[in-house]
Structure formats: structure tokens, C-alpha cells
Scaffold this motif. Structure first.
Motif, short mmCIF file in Angstrom:
data_model
loop_
_atom_site.label_atom_id
_atom_site.label_comp_id
_atom_site.label_asym_id
_atom_site.label_seq_id
_atom_site.Cartn_x
_atom_site.Cartn_y
_atom_site.Cartn_z
N LYS A 720 39.88 39.60 45.34
CA LYS A 720 39.67 40.24 43.88
C LYS A 720 38.12 40.74 43.90
O LYS A 720 37.19 39.88 43.93
CB LYS A 720 39.80 39.41 42.74
N ASP A 806 48.42 54.25 43.81
CA ASP A 806 48.14 53.15 43.41
C ASP A 806 48.42 53.10 41.74
O ASP A 806 48.37 54.25 41.22
CB ASP A 806 46.65 52.29 43.65
N THR A 873 52.03 43.11 38.30
CA THR A 873 51.67 42.99 39.54
C THR A 873 51.75 44.21 40.39
O THR A 873 51.04 44.41 41.40
CB THR A 873 52.21 41.72 40.28
N THR A 876 46.92 47.69 41.14
CA THR A 876 45.81 47.12 42.16
C THR A 876 44.33 47.15 41.48
O THR A 876 43.51 46.87 42.27
CB THR A 876 45.91 47.63 43.45
N TYR A 898 46.11 40.34 38.69
CA TYR A 898 45.53 39.11 39.84
C TYR A 898 46.37 37.87 39.56
O TYR A 898 45.81 37.06 38.69
CB TYR A 898 44.20 39.06 39.64
N GLN A 902 51.06 38.80 43.41
CA GLN A 902 50.36 39.91 43.55
C GLN A 902 50.01 39.89 45.35
O GLN A 902 49.66 38.69 45.96
CB GLN A 902 49.00 39.85 42.89
N ARG A 904 48.37 42.25 47.14
CA ARG A 904 47.46 43.46 47.54
C ARG A 904 46.28 42.97 46.73
O ARG A 904 46.19 42.48 45.63
CB ARG A 904 47.97 44.58 47.15
N VAL A 906 42.98 43.31 44.47
CA VAL A 906 42.83 43.80 43.11
C VAL A 906 41.15 44.14 42.99
O VAL A 906 40.52 43.26 43.26
CB VAL A 906 43.31 42.68 42.16
#
Length: 960
Positions: A720, A806, A873, A876, A898, A902, A904, A906
Motif C-alpha cells: 500500500k 483500474d 477490492t 486499486t 485494502y 485484495q 494488487r 493499492v
């Protein structure tokens, strides 16, 4: 140095005016001092030890570094060091620094990173500089006849400090051999510290920095020049007056009670030169020559002068002045009692120290409270009820040993200040005896359990140690065990889910606490799967016939809970107690009932008619105000066990934590008023470490807090990244901003009290709206484009995010701003949807489904309505268009994306307008996290308490 000793005179006279202060300037990188800084820094890294080697004159002393893992150094030093068979003299490689060069580096040394000996010498050097700064230096003659400066004369406090420094000096730091000794002996720590002080004085009292100019032909040149010079014709006078440093003695009193009844104060003399040398006054009269040789020719005068000073400060010493050879003073009980208090302080102020021998253990008496059940039969098969009243009783200890009733009675009947018990003397404290006579009041078991877990409690205004007895001790031990290292339970039968290791530990903790009849707060970060852990707990308790589970949650989470139960425990019946046709008919013993906080307020009576095995409060921060109707009604719903779920147990203040834990385990933290006074204020306002640790120790078993960054959890989540995007105001925004500040501050300065706070909050709201968009502040719906720096930044960010395919969440605390954004983005052809507090539950669920399916890449959300309870989720990127000014709330909102599920990275973007109140408050927000982290931070109300000048500084437009 700021001030220097002034030396003047000729012939047989020498006047010395000591400096008022001594300071050392940082070394220039081109000076030898800079080299010393580098050498000592390297010594710290390599773990080198240090020893001080005196010189003649004193300023030629050297700091010697040896050992360690680095370069052994070009010099050598002879030390007494251990070998396999003992100790012996050894010549070891070393690096030597003249004390004049080493002193600045010693003062700036990072002692935490240095070896023990080097750190101790740095502390001793600092003390020596302080002595010089106080003007404690006199001229003297070195053993080789050179003029030198010495630190002194020393007062009682200085001698005490010298002994302390000597005690902290490890053997390797004073391992210099005493010449000619067989077997070999090493220099005492006290004598070497004393010689270091002399070296510091000799360095600081001369040289160009002092500003002293003395003719080379003057007798005073030996005390101003850098190179060693004989004291010359001043030597006889200085030798005669050297007694002030070398041979002086300090009077002391050593208390004794040889016959076990009568006390006496034995007079003794301690050398001011070598504090380890102590001689009883009786030896002065029996062997005068031996004592005078050791303490100097003025020892008798020192004794008599000390007696006169001491007698003026403490009259019981006066009879010794009438004795031709005073050696001891008989003491009555009143005198001994006085010495236990102000008498010792008065004597210390006059330079007389008081020593209590080891067998006279004063202050060794302790009082602790023992809490247990009041009578047999108070504990049922169901366990100890938390509202059961328990007895407190006193227990007296000495040295950790519990006294018998007979010994306590002996104490209570004592008529003198000291009583002999178990081979030692103990102080009879009148206050302690009075507390013994007053029986502590009974307390509810919950409060007693809290005292047992914290180890202390306030009884009659005193903090006392508390230990548990009987069933309470068993409960406290079981609670600590359940909270300290919960077992990782295997998933129960019927759970259609794979629990992660930390979730199995969470299940073990929940099962342990509820099995003891206690409640708890599961305070995992948002997205770590609190719901599935509670569903697993329900299944774990089902074979126990514990009863149905009631889940209280916000309306937005009803659908989430219903779907999660159907997904993870498909054979568990679940119903919503919500809507017009709600009822509890035919309630099954293993059923899960879902209800909103609003329905609890309205239908508490019907809910209270059911015996619930477990009541769960999801998003429990919703009842952080214990005085609210919601909190009161929820407390009235009975349950065998209660569990709170929240990602933010402390949002703004510790009373939030109190409200949650007082619901899960009533009485654990006492009443709110006492909690605020004894805990919240010391922790929040003063950051008191002892109170913070005590609170943490108490709540630890009842609060399971896991963060995404914890070991074992973080690997399961992607990265993150958080970024503050600072954007400029447009000309229109700046004009509106400055006008509102100017007009509002004028009105605020003319207003006081609640009205003033209201105006401040109104100003803040207006400024935040202007920073968002002029149209929001002015109540307009168009035009939108080109008027806001934030909107322009958001457009640029969305262009990049959407081009990459996204999805993004955009949070704002203002529904009006969200509608402006929705209108603007729709006009640009961007697919959006808007969720706020007025969105119906079914509509919310459909919007979440559409976003997760990718049908709308931009989700505009009201922070207060959508900051909890949603799983998004698909996103991103998370954009905080404006700041809530509470990091915990913002983190909750970010956790919509997050969270577990999830896969991917963030990216979190916070939009901040440059030079505004947003910019200044953003710098303060990081500190708000410290409060929650200390025991397991806040809104903008504090701004209303700022002074007019501080408020103006906060809101005025310009660089922060």
C-alpha cells in the motif's frame, strides 16, 4: 568557554576569580578535536573500552582506547586484565587521546552505542565540566612541582556524585596497576574519576579560549600557559593550602544499635580526595598519627568544624561538642525518628552524610491488598459472577516475605520508629498502620479482576499492589493465558472456509474469553476477516448449547452478514430482525439473528426477552458514547458473553476504549469519571509511561489487536502506497479563502465561550468547502470545470487510472461535493456511481455488486456513510478528496479496498491545498496515531480552543 578564570598577582599573592560557566564549542573539522570525534565514533562502532591515565600536570592526562574489533592502535598501555587463571599485568595495543582533545568528543558521545567503560568516562567528563562551570576550581602544585588547576573544593553533593560515578565505572575502565604493589592492585575508580576532574579543570582554565593574558615572567604564568611550568615561588603557599583538596575530610554519621535497643550515631571521617577511605573518629583519638597520615594534618579540625555545622542543622549532635574526644552520640527514639525524615536532609545540607548499615533496613515494609471471594459458596458451577462482591484484605510484607498476624500485631503495638523483625530493622510508618486499621471496602469481581490483572489498585487514595486469591486467582490466571498466547484452533465442524493462521488464533482467543464468561474486543484492522472469525466462534459454541447469537451492526452490513453466514456456515439458520415484519418466533438455539442499532433502540424490550448465548456488536465504535440511547439500550440486552468488533478501538480518546470494554466486560475499567481522572488524563495529556503500561497490561487479555503490518499478516496483503498530493488554489479560491478568514477572525475576536467555538467550526467548514470547490461553498451547481485546484488534480489522476483499466474510490465528507463530482465526471463521460447516507440498503448492495463487477470504474462515496462495512477490492486507487482530520477514520475508508481478498497494490492519494489550513493540519495528523498505538487519533474540536493568534496562524493563507 563563556567565562574564564582571571589570574593576576605577583610575588607571594595570587588571586583567582573562577568562571561563572564553562562551555565547549563544537570542534571545527580542521582541528585536532575533530579527529578526536572521529576516533571516538570509531571506538563506539568497534566496541573499544577506555581507561583514563593521569598526567603531571593534570592536563597531560590521556584517554586510552583499547580492545574492540578494529585497528589495535599505534600505542600501548599496561593494564591489569583477566586471564584464564586469574588477572595479571598485560601490555595491550591502544590509541591515546590527550584529554584536551578528547573532551569535546566525550561530551557529545552517544553513550548508548559506546562500551560501558567509555560511556562511564563520558559521564564523568560531563560532571567535571559542570564542576568548572560552577566555579569549582583552585590552583595547586602537581607532584612534579608544576602549576596546575584542580577541581574543588567539593561539597557533600559533589562527593555523593563522585561515589556514584565510581560505582558505575566497570573494572576494565580503571584497570591501571598501582606501581610497586605485590600482589598487583589496580587504581580505585574514585581516585581516577577525581584525577579526571582535575584534568578537565586544568584544561578549561587555561589556553587562548580563556582570554587570560599573563606575562611570561609572572609567577602566575604556570597557571595560564599551555606548556608545563614550575610553580616557582608560589609552590610553598599552594602546598600549604592544598589541604582543601588533598587531605580534607567530611564528617559522617553511621547509625548503630549494638544492644538491639539503644541507637547511637558513630562519628566518622571520609577523605574528600579518596571517598573510599573512611575512618571512625575513635581511631583519630586512639591512633592520631596513623589517621593524620591518611587524612591530613587538619583531620581533627575537619571533625570539629563538621560537628559545629551539623549541630546547628540538627541539635541532637550538640552534646558531642562538649566531649574532649567525640566518637559517638547516643540517640533517643525521637532523634532516630527525625533522622528518618527531615533530620537527614538538614545534615546533608550542612555537609554531613548519614549512613544506615545493612542490618538497619529502613523503608522495607510493604502493604498490598489481597482480593478473594467473601465466603464459601459464593462461586457456583457456572463460575465466578462478575457482579459478585469480593473482599479485600491487607497483607504486610518485608523484603517480599509476608508477615504473620503476630508480627503485624507487634508492628501495630510499636511505640518507637524502628522495630526489629526477622533479624532486621524496619520503619514503622504511622500512615501504613492507620491504613491497616481501615478494612478496604468490597468490590465487584470485575473490578477485582482488573486490579489483579493490572497488579495495582487505588485503595483509600493510595496506589497499592494487588494479588488475587482463591477462584479469582484462577480466573485471572486463565484470563492472562487466554489473552497472552491464544491457541490456534482448528476450524469447527460446519465451517466452509479455510482460516488463516492468525484467524485460527483469533478463534482460539474468542473461544477462550467467552468460555470464561468474559467478553472481549476483536480489533483487527479492517479487511482481516473479523466476520468469518465470529461465524467460526458461533459454530465452535454450538455443541455447548450456548444459545443463539445476536449480531448488532449498521444497516449497511445486514446484507454482508447474511451472505457471509450463508457462504461460510450454510447449515446455520440466519434471519434479519429488520423491516416491518420482524419477529423472533420459532427462534432456534443455534440461530444467528441480525439487527441494526436503530432497531435495538426501538425494540430492546423484545430482544431482552431472549436469552442470548452471544451478542456481537459490529462496528462497535458506533456506541463509543456510553451516554447515548443506543449504548444504553444495547447494554440492557442480556447475554452469556459479548464480543465487540471494530478496527478502531481508540478513535479520538481513551473513553472510546472504555465504552467498548465496559460493554463487553462491565466494570472492568471502573466508572467513567474515575477512568478519565486516573487513566485517560495521565495517558492522553501527560503520556505517563507507568499509567500507559498499567492500562496496556489490564486491557491486553480483553482486546486482540492485529494490524496488516504485523508479522505473519502483511505477506498476505499486497503493498500500500500513500501520497499527499499538494495542489494550488485557483485565484477564485484564494480570494474567497482570504475574505472568509479576514471577516471571520474579526468576529471571532469579539466573541467568547460556546459562541466562539461555534464560529471557529463554521470558519473551518467554510474554508474546507472553498478548498474543495468554490461552487460547494457558494451553493452553486455550475459551472464546475476550471475553478478548483483539487478538481483539476483529480481529473489528471483519473485520466491515468482509467487509461490503465483500474478502478478508483473517491471519498469526501460532503454529499454536496460528491454530487458536484458526479455531475462533472458524468459530463466527461466517466462511468460513476454515488453512495451516501440516504442510499437504501438494497441499493447499496447493488452498487457494490456493480463496482466489483467493473460496471462503474469510479465510485464516489460519502466518508461517513461508506467508510465502514464495504468490500471494494476491485479498486486499486483510493482518493481522499478532502480530509476528515482523523487518521483512524481515513484508514477505515482506505480499508474498503485494502483488505483480505485484495491481490494488487493499492495507492492512496490525499488531496491537500497548498498553504491552507488543510496543509497545516495535515502535518499534525501523524501524531494522532500515537494514542491508539500506546495502549492497544482525532476530530477538529481542539481547534476551537486555540487562542486568536494561534487560530490566525493556522487558517491564514500562506506557506506553513
Amino acid at each position: 568557554m563563556d567565562a574564564s578564570p582571571t589570574v593576576s598577582g605577583s610575588g607571594d599573592s595570587l588571586a583567582v576569580v573562577p568562571p561563572a560557566a564553562a562551555t565547549l564549542a563544537p570542534a571545527d573539522t580542521a582541528t585536532p578535536g575533530a579527529a578526536a570525534h572521529r576516533v571516538l565514533a570509531e571506538a563506539c562502532r568497534q566496541g573499544e573500552e577506555a581507561v583514563f591515565v593521569p598526567g603531571d600536570p593534570a592536563r597531560l592526562g590521556r584517554l586510552v582506547l583499547y580492545g574492540g574489533a578494529g585497528d589495535p592502535g599505534p600505542d600501548t598501555v599496561e593494564l591489569v586484565l583477566p586471564t584464564r587463571s586469574g588477572v595479571r599485568r598485560r601490555t595491550v595495543p591502544a590509541r591515546m587521546l590527550p584529554i584536551g582533545e578528547a573532551l569535546p568528543a566525550l561530551l557529545g558521545l552517544d553513550r548508548a552505542s559506546a562500551a560501558p567503560g567509555l560511556a562511564a568516562w563520558a559521564e564523568a567528563a560531563t560532571a567535571g565540566v559542570t564542576l568548572v562551570a560552577r566555579g569549582r576550581l583552585v590552583p595547586a602544585v602537581s607532584p612534579e612541582g608544576y602549576g596546575t588547576w584542580r577541581a574543588g573544593p567539593l561539597d557533600a553533593a559533589d562527593v555523593t556524585l563522585l561515589r556514584h560515578l565510581a560505582a558505575t565505572l566497570p573494572p576494565q575502565a580503571h584497570a591501571l596497576p598501582v606501581p610497586g604493589t605485590r600482589p598487583v592492585r589496580i587504581r580505585t575508580a574514585g581516585s581516577l574519576v577525581r584525577e579526571l576532574w582535575d584534568a578537565v579543570a586544568d584544561v578549561l582554565a587555561r589556553g587562548p579560549a580563556t582570554g587570560v593574558t599573563v606575562a611570561a615572567s609572572s609567577p602566575a604564568a604556570a597557571f595560564a600557559a599551555d606548556d608545563p611550568q614550575p610553580a616557582g615561588q608560589l609552590a610553598p603557599w599552594l602546598t600549604e593550602t592544598a589541604h582543601a583538596l588533598d587531605a580534607g575530610a567530611q564528617l559522617g554519621l553511621r547509625l548503630e544499635c549494638p544492644d538491639g535497643v539503644d541507637f547511637s550515631a558513630v562519628l566518622q571521617l571520609r577523605s574528600t580526595r579518596d571517598p573510599s577511605l573512611v575512618v571512625d573518629a575513635a581511631e583519630l583519638w586512639h591512633q592520631p598519627q596513623a589517621v593524620l597520615a591518611r587524612l591530613g594534618r587538619q583531620a581533627e579540625a575537619d571533625l570539629l568544624v563538621g560537628l559545629r555545622r551539623g549541630a546547628r542543622a540538627w541539635p541532637p549532635l550538640a552534646p558531642a561538642l562538649r566531649d574532649s574526644a567525640p566518637s559517638a552520640v547516643p540517640l533517643g527514639d525521637d532523634a532516630v525518628s527525625d533522622l528518618l525524615g527531615p533530620g537527614t536532609e538538614a545534615l546533608a545540607a550542612s555537609g554531613v552524610e548519614v549512613l544506615w548499615p545493612a542490618e538497619l533496613v529502613t523503608g522495607g515494609l510493604g502493604l498490598r491488598a489481597v482480593v478473594g471471594t467473601p465466603a464459601p459458596g459464593a462461586v457456583t458451577d457456572a463460575g465466578l459472577s462478575l457482579d459478585q462482591l469480593l473482599d479485600f484484605r491487607w497483607q504486610v510484607t518485608i523484603g517480599g516475605e509476608v508477615l504473620t498476624d503476630e508480627e503485624v500485631a507487634q508492628l501495630a503495638e510499636a511505640k518507637r520508629p524502628l522495630v526489629r523483625l526477622r533479624g532486621r530493622w524496619v520503619t514503622v510508618d504511622a500512615d501504613l498502620l492507620e491504613r491497616l486499621r481501615r478494612r478496604p471496602r468490597r468490590r465487584p469481581a470485575a473490578a477485582a479482576l482488573a486490579a489483579a490483572l493490572a497488579g495495582v489498585a487505588e485503595v483509600d487514595g493510595h496506589q497499592v499492589e494487588v494479588i488475587a486469591d482463591g477462584p479469582l486467582a484462577d480466573l485471572a490466571a486463565a484470563t492472562r493465558a487466554a489473552g497472552s498466547d491464544p491457541p490456534a484452533l482448528e476450524p469447527p465442524a460446519g465451517l466452509e472456509a479455510v482460516l488463516r493462521p492468525y484467524q485460527r488464533r483469533g478463534l482460539g482467543w474468542l473461544a477462550g474469553m467467552t468460555g470464561l464468561g468474559l467478553g472481549g474486543c476483536l480489533a483487527d484492522d479492517m479487511g482481516l476477516g473479523k466476520t468469518v472469525q465470529l461465524i467460526a466462534l458461533h459454530l465452535q459454541r454450538r455443541p455447548l448449547a450456548a444459545g443463539p447469537t445476536l449480531v448488532v451492526c449498521p444497516a449497511s452490513l445486514l446484507g454482508t452478514w447474511e451472505r457471509e453466514v450463508a457462504r461460510f456456515a450454510p447449515d446455520v439458520p440466519v434471519r434479519r430482525f429488520h423491516g416491518g415484519d420482524r419477529h423472533l418466533d420459532d427462534l432456534r438455539p443455534d440461530e444467528i439473528v441480525l439487527v441494526t442499532y436503530g432497531v435495538v433502540r426501538r425494540d430492546r424490550a423484545e430482544l431482552a426477552d431472549t436469552t442470548w448465548g452471544l451478542v456481537v456488536a459490529d462496528e462497535a465504535q458506533a456506541v463509543k458514547n456510553p451516554l447515548s440511547r443506543t449504548a444504553r439500550e444495547l447494554r440492557a440486552v442480556p447475554a452469556t458473553a459479548r464480543v465487540a468488533l471494530t478496527g478502531t478501538p481508540v478513535e479520538n480518546r481513551l473513553s472510546d476504549l472504555w465504552a467498548i470494554l465496559d460493554w463487553t466486560t462491565p466494570g472492568l475499567l471502573g466508572d467513567l469519571t474515575t477512568f478519565r481522572r486516573q487513566v485517560a488524563v495521565p495517558v492522553e495529556r501527560y503520556r505517563d509511561p507507568e499509567t500507559t503500561e498499567r492500562l496496556a497490561r489490564l486491557v491486553r487479555p480483553f482486546l486482540l489487536r492485529r494490524r496488516k503490518t504485523d508479522p505473519g499478516i502483511a505477506p498476505e496483503l499486497p503493498a500500500k502506497t500513500e501520497t499527499d498530493r499538494v495542489v494550488p488554489l485557483t485565484a477564485e479560491q484564494a480570494t474567497l479563502y482570504e475574505a472568509l478568514v479576514r471577516e471571520s477572525l474579526d468576529e471571532i475576536r469579539r466573541t467568547e465561550g460556546i459562541a466562539r467555538r461555534g464560529l471557529v467550526l463554521k470558519l473551518l467548514t467554510g474554508l474546507k468547502q472553498i478548498c474543495n470547490h468554490p461552487a460547494q461553498y457558494l451553493g452553486q451547481t455550475a459551472p464546475i470545470a476550471g475553478r478548483s485546484g483539487k478538481l483539476e488534480a483529480l481529473d489528471g489522476l483519473l485520466d491515468v487510472v482509467l487509461d490503465e483499466g483500474d478502478s478508483v474510490l473517491v471519498f469526501t465528507q460532503y454529499v454536496a461535493m460528491a454530487r458536484l463530482l458526479d455531475s462533472h465526471l458524468t459530463a466527461r463521460g466517466v462511468g460513476t456511481q454515488l453512495l451516501h447516507g440516504g442510499t437504501p440498503v438494497r441499493r447499496r448492495e447493488e452498487m457494490v455488486r456493480r463496482f466489483q463487477a467493473g460496471d462503474a470504474p469510479v465510485f464516489l462515496l460519502s466518508l461517513k456513510a461508506a467508510g465502514t462495512g464495504l468490500t471494494l477490492t476491485r479498486a486499486t486507487h483510493v482518493v481522499h478528496y478532502d480530509r476528515w482530520w482523523n487518521p483512524a477514520v481515513e484508514d477505515q475508508a482506505t480499508d474498503r479496498a485494502y483488505r483480505i481478498g485484495q491481490d494488487r497494490p493499492v495507492q492512496v492519494h490525499r488531496l491537500v491545498t497548498e498553504g491552507t489550513v488543510e496543509d497545516r493540519v495535515a502535518a499534525l495528523l501523524a501524531g494522532k496515531r500515537a494514542l491508539a498505538d500506546a495502549v492497544v487519533g482525532a476530530g477538529e474540536g481542539w481547534i476551537g480552543e486555540l487562542s486568536d493568534d494561534d487560530l490566525a496562524g493556522l487558517v491564514s493563507l500562506g506557506s506553513p
